[in-house]
Each structure stands twice: as C-alpha cells, then as structure tokens.
Scaffold this motif. Sequence first.
Motif, mmCIF file in Angstrom:
data_model
loop_
_atom_site.group_PDB
_atom_site.id
_atom_site.type_symbol
_atom_site.label_atom_id
_atom_site.label_comp_id
_atom_site.label_asym_id
_atom_site.label_seq_id
_atom_site.Cartn_x
_atom_site.Cartn_y
_atom_site.Cartn_z
ATOM 1 N N UNK A 148 -22.510 3.473 -9.415
ATOM 2 C CA UNK A 148 -21.058 3.587 -9.603
ATOM 3 C C UNK A 148 -20.336 3.963 -8.307
ATOM 4 N N UNK A 149 -21.105 4.365 -7.281
ATOM 5 C CA UNK A 149 -20.497 4.704 -6.000
ATOM 6 C C UNK A 149 -20.345 3.483 -5.088
ATOM 7 N N UNK A 150 -20.793 2.322 -5.583
ATOM 8 C CA UNK A 150 -20.613 1.092 -4.804
ATOM 9 C C UNK A 150 -19.148 0.683 -4.815
ATOM 10 N N UNK A 151 -18.726 0.101 -3.721
ATOM 11 C CA UNK A 151 -17.370 -0.417 -3.590
ATOM 12 C C UNK A 151 -17.435 -1.844 -3.075
ATOM 13 N N UNK A 152 -16.294 -2.491 -3.093
ATOM 14 C CA UNK A 152 -16.227 -3.830 -2.502
ATOM 15 C C UNK A 152 -16.549 -3.716 -1.018
ATOM 16 N N UNK A 153 -17.314 -4.672 -0.525
ATOM 17 C CA UNK A 153 -17.711 -4.625 0.884
ATOM 18 C C UNK A 153 -16.491 -4.815 1.773
ATOM 19 N N UNK A 154 -16.228 -3.806 2.587
ATOM 20 C CA UNK A 154 -15.091 -3.884 3.494
ATOM 21 C C UNK A 154 -15.410 -4.831 4.646
ATOM 22 N N UNK A 155 -14.421 -5.555 5.087
ATOM 23 C CA UNK A 155 -14.610 -6.487 6.193
ATOM 24 C C UNK A 155 -14.853 -5.710 7.476
ATOM 25 N N UNK A 156 -15.919 -6.057 8.173
ATOM 26 C CA UNK A 156 -16.268 -5.364 9.409
ATOM 27 C C UNK A 156 -15.525 -5.973 10.593
ATOM 28 N N UNK A 157 -15.380 -5.152 11.640
ATOM 29 C CA UNK A 157 -14.654 -5.639 12.819
ATOM 30 C C UNK A 157 -15.410 -6.743 13.542
ATOM 31 N N UNK A 158 -16.722 -6.795 13.340
ATOM 32 C CA UNK A 158 -17.523 -7.837 13.967
ATOM 33 C C UNK A 158 -18.081 -8.778 12.900
#
Length: 201
Positions: A148-158
């Motif tokens: 439940x602590x998973x979140x949508x994968x944030x876009x990385x700068x690279x």
Amino acid sequence: MNNDAIATTPLVKTATQETLEINLIHALTRLRHTAFEKEILGGDAALNVDAKPESFFGFSIGHLQFMVAASCFCEVFVDTAIAAVPNAPSTLVGLSNIRGVLMPIYQLHSLLNSSIAKKPIIFAIGKGESSVGLLIDSLPVSLSLAAYQREAIAKQESPLLQQLVKENYFANQSRWLLLDGKSFGAQLLAITHQMPKQGSH
C-alpha cells in the motif's frame, strides 16, 4: 373470445407454482449473500496482502534513495580496488576482482549530476559471473515496506535512469526507487551501451 376459456383460466396460483416461486426466492437470496461474502472477504484478503510488509535493502546515490528486494543475493564491499577499463562508457567504472571473478562496477552518479565519494562503497547484486557492482554513497539499511506504500512511478530527470526503476515507494518522508535485482545487470549493460565513452565529446 370464448367465455368458457376465460372461465376455465385459473385465477389462483397452484400449490406447485407457489412452491417453485418460494424456492426461487430462497436460491436468489443465497446467491446474493454468497456474492456479498466473497466481495467482503476478497476485499479483506486484498487488504491483508497490501498490509503485509516486504523486506528490502535501501541505499542512497546522490539525492535519490534506491532499494532492491532482500530476496536478491547482495553483498557490500568497502575499500575494494577497482581497475579502470580504457575507453569504457562513463557509467562503467571498471572491474573488481571478487573471489577470483572480475565483477563490472557501475555508477549512476553521472546520470544524477552527483559526485562519486572518495571512498565509494560497492553494492554487489547477484552471484559469480552474473554479479554486478554499483557504487553507492551510504551503507545499505534494512527496510520493511508494504504494497500500500507503492505510488505511481515518478518521472526521473534522466530517461536512462527511468529504465532502471521498477516501482516507486514512499515511506519515512522519503521516496524509494525499487530496482529489479534479477535483471539489474542486463539493464545496466544496456544503459552503458547508450552512454558516451570516457574522454569522448
């Protein structure tokens, strides 16, 4: 219309019809209760699965926090010699002799515009010839995180770094990027082929 036909049409339900209707009502009621129970129990089971913690090893590189599943075979090496590879891509630091096996050592600092520590720590994943090493900035810590602590994968700068991130967790005021320990070596190798060689312009 024939009046005799109207007269002979039964206006009252027979005992057989009433019995069939009652049985049908009971059957539909049981189905409703069964479906409701499955939905509730299924929801509880899902909650239990989501709440069950999993174990990870966490470490930092630059300003980011990474982790791998504790089920992966991992080792840590400090003050281990690394032999540079001439004309290697920038992410490949060199090779390190670990128990007679030459392990490729990689770094992600250049993707994060971060400096490598003077005394880097090697976080090794895998066994034998399939093992790879990654330079990290801090000794690994044990983490216990639930689904439940998973979140949508944030876009990385690279975009290259994005290829390594399997899942994204948030805990203890920090975001943890999960790496796929099983295919990490192949992923690093693929990224290395996309990087410019050291000393090239």
